[in-house]
Every structure is written in structure tokens, then in C-alpha cells.
Design a protein around this motif. Structure first.
Motif, PDB file in Angstrom:
ATOM      1  N   ILE A   4       0.851  -1.186   0.000  1.00 18.56           N
ATOM      2  CA  ILE A   4       0.000   0.000   0.000  1.00 18.56           C
ATOM      3  C   ILE A   4       0.887   1.237   0.000  1.00 18.56           C
ATOM      4  CG2 ILE A   4      -1.727   1.284   1.331  1.00 18.56           C
ATOM      5  CD1 ILE A   4      -2.723  -1.422   2.374  1.00 18.56           C
TER       6      ILE A   4
ATOM      7  N   PRO B 159       1.694   5.445   0.375  1.00 19.68           N
ATOM      8  CA  PRO B 159       1.304   6.455   1.372  1.00 19.68           C
ATOM      9  C   PRO B 159      -0.069   7.070   1.057  1.00 19.68           C
ATOM     10  CG  PRO B 159       3.609   6.713   0.821  1.00 19.68           C
ATOM     11  CD  PRO B 159       3.050   5.691  -0.129  1.00 19.68           C
TER      12      PRO B 159
ATOM     13  N   TRP C 173      -2.660   4.637   2.191  1.00 21.54           N
ATOM     14  CA  TRP C 173      -2.868   4.676   3.644  1.00 21.54           C
ATOM     15  C   TRP C 173      -3.732   5.871   4.025  1.00 21.54           C
ATOM     16  CZ3 TRP C 173      -2.700   0.567   6.210  1.00 21.54           C
ATOM     17  CH2 TRP C 173      -1.726  -0.409   5.986  1.00 21.54           C
ATOM     18  N   THR C 174      -3.574   6.979   3.301  1.00 21.04           N
ATOM     19  CA  THR C 174      -4.413   8.158   3.561  1.00 21.04           C
ATOM     20  C   THR C 174      -5.874   7.838   3.262  1.00 21.04           C
ATOM     21  OG1 THR C 174      -2.573   9.633   3.016  1.00 21.04           O
ATOM     22  CG2 THR C 174      -4.786  10.584   2.986  1.00 21.04           C
TER      23      THR C 174
ATOM     24  N   LYS D 112      -7.280   4.837   3.271  1.00 24.55           N
ATOM     25  CA  LYS D 112      -7.747   3.893   4.288  1.00 24.55           C
ATOM     26  C   LYS D 112      -8.021   4.594   5.623  1.00 24.55           C
ATOM     27  CE  LYS D 112      -6.036  -0.552   2.779  1.00 24.55           C
ATOM     28  NZ  LYS D 112      -7.228  -1.291   3.165  1.00 24.55           N
ATOM     29  N   GLN D 113      -7.181   5.550   5.995  1.00 24.45           N
ATOM     30  CA  GLN D 113      -7.370   6.284   7.241  1.00 24.45           C
ATOM     31  C   GLN D 113      -8.668   7.087   7.199  1.00 24.45           C
ATOM     32  OE1 GLN D 113      -4.246   9.065   8.134  1.00 24.45           O
ATOM     33  NE2 GLN D 113      -5.192   9.710  10.042  1.00 24.45           N
TER      34      GLN D 113
ATOM     35  N   ILE E 273      -5.161   2.698  -4.118  1.00 22.50           N
ATOM     36  CA  ILE E 273      -4.549   2.335  -2.838  1.00 22.50           C
ATOM     37  C   ILE E 273      -3.183   1.686  -3.033  1.00 22.50           C
ATOM     38  CG2 ILE E 273      -4.793   0.753  -0.868  1.00 22.50           C
ATOM     39  CD1 ILE E 273      -7.834   1.427  -0.959  1.00 22.50           C
ATOM     40  N   HIS E 274      -3.058   0.853  -4.057  1.00 26.93           N
ATOM     41  CA  HIS E 274      -1.803   0.136  -4.290  1.00 26.93           C
ATOM     42  C   HIS E 274      -0.890   0.814  -5.307  1.00 26.93           C
ATOM     43  CE1 HIS E 274      -2.895  -3.220  -1.754  1.00 26.93           C
ATOM     44  NE2 HIS E 274      -4.115  -3.141  -2.268  1.00 26.93           N
TER      45      HIS E 274
END
Length: 73
Positions: free
Chosen positions: A7, A9, A12-13, A15-16, A43-44
Motif C-alpha cells: 500500500i 502512502p 494509507w491516507t 484507508k485512514q 490504494i496500491h
């Protein structure tokens, strides 16, 4: 066998923000008409998917200056 891409950065943002909104990726995609595979691409970092990137940035209030990372492996 293909290995799963890590994943990014930016991912991750995403997902957060989804966690803060208490939404799954699937629910978010269904609510906003985004194909789940495109969100996964974002995401990836496997595709830039600019149309959906702009939409996700707006919906999740993500700054547009986050680096666009696209992997070419």
C-alpha cells in the motif's frame, strides 16, 4: 504466483479517511459509483486512475498535492 503490491502512502491516507468515516472500501465505492478495482488501484498505486483520484480526493477531503505514485512492475 503474483505477490500483492504494498500500500502506498496515498493508499494509507485513503484507508485512514475511510476508517474515520467508519466505511468499508466496498460501501464507499457503492455509495459513490466508483468501481472497487479502481479504488484498489489507487490504494496500491498500480494505475493513476485520474478521474477517480480526483473524485476520491474530493469526497475524502484529501489534499491534491499528495504524490501520484504509479508502479510499473
Amino acid at each position: 504466483m503474483r505477490t500483492k503490491k504494498p500500500i502506498t502512502p496515498y493508499g494509507w491516507t485513503i484507508k485512514q479517511r475511510l476508517a474515520e468515516m467508519m466505511l468499508s472500501q466496498k460501501d464507499f465505492c457503492q455509495m459513490h459509483g466508483i468501481p472497487p478495482y479502481r479504488l484498489s488501484n489507487l490504494i496500491h498505486g498500480t494505475r493513476s486512475a485520474l478521474r477517480y483520484r480526483r473524485q476520491v480526493n474530493q469526497l475524502l477531503d484529501i489534499a491534491a498535492d499528495i504524490t501520484c505514485e504509479v508502479r510499473n512492475d
